[in-house]
Motif scaffolding. Sequence first.
Motif, short mmCIF file in Angstrom:
data_model
loop_
_atom_site.label_atom_id
_atom_site.label_comp_id
_atom_site.label_asym_id
_atom_site.label_seq_id
_atom_site.Cartn_x
_atom_site.Cartn_y
_atom_site.Cartn_z
N ARG A 222 34.17 31.73 91.99
CA ARG A 222 33.62 30.76 92.94
C ARG A 222 32.84 31.44 94.06
NH1 ARG A 222 37.88 27.40 93.66
NH2 ARG A 222 39.07 28.48 92.03
N LEU A 307 26.64 30.19 84.96
CA LEU A 307 26.69 28.85 84.40
C LEU A 307 26.00 28.79 83.05
CD1 LEU A 307 27.47 25.89 84.64
CD2 LEU A 307 25.34 25.50 85.91
N THR A 311 28.16 27.90 79.77
CA THR A 311 27.75 26.70 79.03
C THR A 311 27.45 27.03 77.58
OG1 THR A 311 26.87 25.70 81.05
CG2 THR A 311 26.08 24.81 78.95
N CYS A 364 35.92 30.14 88.76
CA CYS A 364 35.51 28.78 89.10
C CYS A 364 35.92 27.86 87.96
CB CYS A 364 34.00 28.73 89.31
SG CYS A 364 33.35 27.08 89.61
N THR A 365 36.67 26.83 88.25
CA THR A 365 37.20 25.96 87.20
C THR A 365 36.12 25.10 86.55
OG1 THR A 365 37.76 24.31 88.89
CG2 THR A 365 39.49 25.87 88.24
N ASP A 366 34.92 25.10 87.10
CA ASP A 366 33.84 24.33 86.49
C ASP A 366 33.34 24.98 85.20
OD1 ASP A 366 33.95 22.58 88.58
OD2 ASP A 366 32.26 23.45 89.67
N TYR A 367 33.63 26.27 85.02
CA TYR A 367 33.15 26.96 83.83
C TYR A 367 34.12 26.72 82.67
CZ TYR A 367 30.20 29.50 87.16
OH TYR A 367 29.31 29.85 88.14
#
Length: 404
Positions: A222, A307, A311, A364-367
């Motif tokens: 993050r 990202l 992704t 980062c937990t978005d990944y």
Amino acid sequence: MTTSVVVTGLGIAAPNGLGKDDYWAATRSGKNGIGRITRFDPSSYPARLAGEVPGFRAEEYLPSRLLPQTDRVTRLALVATDWALADAGVRPGELPEFDMGVITASAAGGFEFGQGELQNLWSRGSQYVSAYQSFAWFYAVNSGQISIRNGMKGPAGVVVSEGAGGLDAVAHARRQIRKGTSLIVTGGVDASICPWGWVAQLSTGRLSTSDEPARAYLPFDRDARGYVPGEGGAILITEDAEAARARGAHIYGEIAGYGSTVDPKPGTGREPGLRQAIRIALADAGVSAADIDVVFADGAGDPAGDLVEATAIGSVFGDRAVPVTVPKTMTGRLYSGAASLDLAAAFLSIRDGVIPATVNVDPCTDYPIDLVLGQPRQAEVRTALVLARGNGGFNSAMVVRAAQ
């Protein structure tokens, strides 16, 4: 029938370990090789951390005649090659000279040597510029010096695709072996930690300016803030599998598949090319995503680059469906040496059944990836995917697996 190409020797010079065994022990224990630059005073520069190879004294390994004509990068490459050949049990003088070749990657050439000669030119005059400047700075110098030192007269070349080069060179070596050359020395080593080289690296705007070695290079974190450069890399001995087995060589594994793409021009709205490179490599290896036991990620260290990679991995494998690791968090990004070092780590992971950890990162937990954190993860590793990206839009992916 397609020729199988295998790796029989590894030679490593890395910021957290000099030699294969030291590097692997350090990597398994989470030893960080990133610190404040010691090769020059970095106080006046915005970035002051790097991964420097410790304790390397070229005069202990190389004849004195080579020292005046070589940059640090070439000395590291020559010694890593000696170690790789010894690890493979290869004595070049006993093999036909045209059956051995050298294909390496380079991102910078001999920057430090070039800086010294330019300083001589400016301060003392042209008569004080070394004749060796004509080649010591050049991208192809490692391939040339390795060839000369070992009497290798087969296919030779250099690949220049920045951070992707360490995979691209090995892929080119595989092509040459499939064309009939028995053995190719390959991989990548870079070293440009000098004021001239440092200014060139700063010009990218991507270097971390943190002064905390444990929080400077944080891929998928993050707080990702750019990358820390490093020096070193790995040299691999690649051979025709049948020839290697015939001489009783120890085989680390096979170069099973490779794919490469170039990103579209920024602003076109088209998808980055990494996902397609992965798919090409899997198809070339004849495996599915489910067959991959671990991904050695490139780890840009900036939110946008991370990202894109996360992704692409999630798209191919599914969210958190495969362990992902970035051992270069312990070394920094070694340019052309980074991916070849990751290849060496992948083969050692296959040998020992362990996935090294990604150190210091708070993900980062978005990944959508399963990042191996904290401690190495014990696992049966039969097939690994190594990813690499280079400045300018280069994407490369390579599948390696245990010897069949």
